[in-house]
Design a protein around this motif. Structure first.
Motif, PDB file in Angstrom:
ATOM      1  N   ALA A   1      47.642  34.259  50.857  1.00  0.00           N
ATOM      2  CA  ALA A   1      46.897  33.256  50.093  1.00  0.00           C
ATOM      3  C   ALA A   1      46.769  31.991  50.920  1.00  0.00           C
ATOM      4  O   ALA A   1      47.751  31.507  51.482  1.00  0.00           O
ATOM      5  CB  ALA A   1      47.627  32.950  48.788  1.00  0.00           C
TER       6      ALA A   1
ATOM      7  N   ASP B   1      36.612  31.414  48.380  1.00  0.00           N
ATOM      8  CA  ASP B   1      36.222  31.051  47.019  1.00  0.00           C
ATOM      9  C   ASP B   1      34.717  30.800  46.934  1.00  0.00           C
ATOM     10  O   ASP B   1      34.074  31.174  45.958  1.00  0.00           O
ATOM     11  CB  ASP B   1      36.998  29.805  46.578  1.00  0.00           C
ATOM     12  CG  ASP B   1      36.763  29.453  45.132  1.00  0.00           C
ATOM     13  OD1 ASP B   1      37.150  30.262  44.266  1.00  0.00           O
ATOM     14  OD2 ASP B   1      36.197  28.388  44.861  1.00  0.00           O
TER      15      ASP B   1
ATOM     16  N   ILE C   1      49.714  36.055  44.691  1.00  0.00           N
ATOM     17  CA  ILE C   1      49.026  37.334  44.875  1.00  0.00           C
ATOM     18  C   ILE C   1      49.993  38.441  44.473  1.00  0.00           C
ATOM     19  O   ILE C   1      51.176  38.391  44.807  1.00  0.00           O
ATOM     20  CB  ILE C   1      48.623  37.564  46.350  1.00  0.00           C
ATOM     21  CG1 ILE C   1      47.597  36.529  46.803  1.00  0.00           C
ATOM     22  CG2 ILE C   1      48.068  38.960  46.554  1.00  0.00           C
ATOM     23  CD1 ILE C   1      47.226  36.653  48.266  1.00  0.00           C
TER      24      ILE C   1
ATOM     25  N   TYR D   1      48.359  40.801  52.346  1.00  0.00           N
ATOM     26  CA  TYR D   1      47.436  39.798  51.841  1.00  0.00           C
ATOM     27  C   TYR D   1      48.123  38.440  51.894  1.00  0.00           C
ATOM     28  O   TYR D   1      49.302  38.322  51.545  1.00  0.00           O
ATOM     29  CB  TYR D   1      47.028  40.113  50.399  1.00  0.00           C
ATOM     30  CG  TYR D   1      46.320  41.436  50.293  1.00  0.00           C
ATOM     31  CD1 TYR D   1      44.963  41.541  50.546  1.00  0.00           C
ATOM     32  CD2 TYR D   1      47.025  42.600  49.980  1.00  0.00           C
ATOM     33  CE1 TYR D   1      44.313  42.761  50.474  1.00  0.00           C
ATOM     34  CE2 TYR D   1      46.383  43.823  49.901  1.00  0.00           C
ATOM     35  CZ  TYR D   1      45.032  43.894  50.152  1.00  0.00           C
ATOM     36  OH  TYR D   1      44.387  45.098  50.092  1.00  0.00           O
TER      37      TYR D   1
ATOM     38  N   TYR E   1      45.772  40.992  42.089  1.00  0.00           N
ATOM     39  CA  TYR E   1      45.737  39.907  41.109  1.00  0.00           C
ATOM     40  C   TYR E   1      46.055  38.593  41.814  1.00  0.00           C
ATOM     41  O   TYR E   1      46.928  38.546  42.690  1.00  0.00           O
ATOM     42  CB  TYR E   1      46.777  40.138  40.009  1.00  0.00           C
ATOM     43  CG  TYR E   1      46.616  41.440  39.288  1.00  0.00           C
ATOM     44  CD1 TYR E   1      45.688  41.573  38.260  1.00  0.00           C
ATOM     45  CD2 TYR E   1      47.384  42.546  39.625  1.00  0.00           C
ATOM     46  CE1 TYR E   1      45.532  42.778  37.593  1.00  0.00           C
ATOM     47  CE2 TYR E   1      47.237  43.753  38.962  1.00  0.00           C
ATOM     48  CZ  TYR E   1      46.311  43.856  37.948  1.00  0.00           C
ATOM     49  OH  TYR E   1      46.161  45.051  37.286  1.00  0.00           O
ATOM     50  N   THR E   2      45.357  37.525  41.443  1.00  0.00           N
ATOM     51  CA  THR E   2      45.639  36.217  42.017  1.00  0.00           C
ATOM     52  C   THR E   2      45.767  35.173  40.914  1.00  0.00           C
ATOM     53  O   THR E   2      45.189  35.311  39.841  1.00  0.00           O
ATOM     54  CB  THR E   2      44.514  35.772  42.977  1.00  0.00           C
ATOM     55  OG1 THR E   2      43.300  35.608  42.245  1.00  0.00           O
ATOM     56  CG2 THR E   2      44.328  36.767  44.107  1.00  0.00           C
ATOM     57  N   THR E   3      46.528  34.135  41.216  1.00  0.00           N
ATOM     58  CA  THR E   3      46.598  32.966  40.345  1.00  0.00           C
ATOM     59  C   THR E   3      46.178  31.756  41.179  1.00  0.00           C
ATOM     60  O   THR E   3      46.472  31.677  42.365  1.00  0.00           O
ATOM     61  CB  THR E   3      48.019  32.735  39.800  1.00  0.00           C
ATOM     62  OG1 THR E   3      48.928  32.595  40.899  1.00  0.00           O
ATOM     63  CG2 THR E   3      48.463  33.878  38.916  1.00  0.00           C
ATOM     64  N   ALA E   4      45.460  30.837  40.535  1.00  0.00           N
ATOM     65  CA  ALA E   4      44.994  29.641  41.225  1.00  0.00           C
ATOM     66  C   ALA E   4      45.067  28.462  40.275  1.00  0.00           C
ATOM     67  O   ALA E   4      44.354  28.418  39.270  1.00  0.00           O
ATOM     68  CB  ALA E   4      43.571  29.835  41.735  1.00  0.00           C
TER      69      ALA E   4
ATOM     70  N   ILE F   1      44.643  28.693  45.254  1.00  0.00           N
ATOM     71  CA  ILE F   1      45.346  29.971  45.079  1.00  0.00           C
ATOM     72  C   ILE F   1      46.820  29.816  45.443  1.00  0.00           C
ATOM     73  O   ILE F   1      47.178  29.208  46.446  1.00  0.00           O
ATOM     74  CB  ILE F   1      44.673  31.092  45.900  1.00  0.00           C
ATOM     75  CG1 ILE F   1      45.357  32.437  45.622  1.00  0.00           C
ATOM     76  CG2 ILE F   1      44.640  30.764  47.374  1.00  0.00           C
ATOM     77  CD1 ILE F   1      44.637  33.623  46.250  1.00  0.00           C
TER      78      ILE F   1
ATOM     79  N   ILE G   1      41.670  34.378  50.503  1.00  0.00           N
ATOM     80  CA  ILE G   1      42.621  35.479  50.672  1.00  0.00           C
ATOM     81  C   ILE G   1      42.316  36.132  52.010  1.00  0.00           C
ATOM     82  O   ILE G   1      41.182  36.566  52.254  1.00  0.00           O
ATOM     83  CB  ILE G   1      42.470  36.543  49.573  1.00  0.00           C
ATOM     84  CG1 ILE G   1      42.684  35.940  48.191  1.00  0.00           C
ATOM     85  CG2 ILE G   1      43.442  37.699  49.814  1.00  0.00           C
ATOM     86  CD1 ILE G   1      42.287  36.876  47.066  1.00  0.00           C
TER      87      ILE G   1
ATOM     88  N   LEU H   1      39.497  30.983  43.148  1.00  0.00           N
ATOM     89  CA  LEU H   1      40.554  30.917  44.158  1.00  0.00           C
ATOM     90  C   LEU H   1      40.893  29.481  44.549  1.00  0.00           C
ATOM     91  O   LEU H   1      41.601  29.251  45.521  1.00  0.00           O
ATOM     92  CB  LEU H   1      40.134  31.691  45.424  1.00  0.00           C
ATOM     93  CG  LEU H   1      39.882  33.179  45.261  1.00  0.00           C
ATOM     94  CD1 LEU H   1      39.441  33.781  46.585  1.00  0.00           C
ATOM     95  CD2 LEU H   1      41.101  33.895  44.726  1.00  0.00           C
TER      96      LEU H   1
END
Length: 75
Positions: free
Chosen positions: A9, A36, A50, A7, A60-63, A47, A16, A44
């Motif tokens: 980002a 997104d 990941i 994956y 799981y993602t952080t943005a 982002i 993704i 996202l």
């Protein structure tokens, strides 16, 4: 965890990208992209991270630009 997918980002694209990985050669093949704009909420935007759950069932993602953490089920 199973090594079959990669994956990536896309910070500027708010996306993704999913690739399948050949277990013998390691070669990557593009599978899909999640944007997104396709989601019900903006999660996202910007982002930057990941991670997979230890059992591989969730992504799981952080943005930072959307101040969000998102959880996706892996099929």
């Amino acid at each position: 965890p199973d090594g079959r997918h990669v994956y990536a980002a896309g910070f500027a694209d708010d996306a993704i990208a999913t690739f399948s990985r050949n277990e013998t050669t390691g070669a990557l093949t593009f599978v899909d992209v999640l944007l997104d704009s396709e989601l019900p909420t903006s999660s996202l935007d910007g982002i930057s991270g990941i991670a997979l759950s230890p059992d591989g069932s969730n992504l799981y993602t952080t943005a930072g630009l959307s101040d969000s953490i998102a959880v996706f089920d892996r099929a």
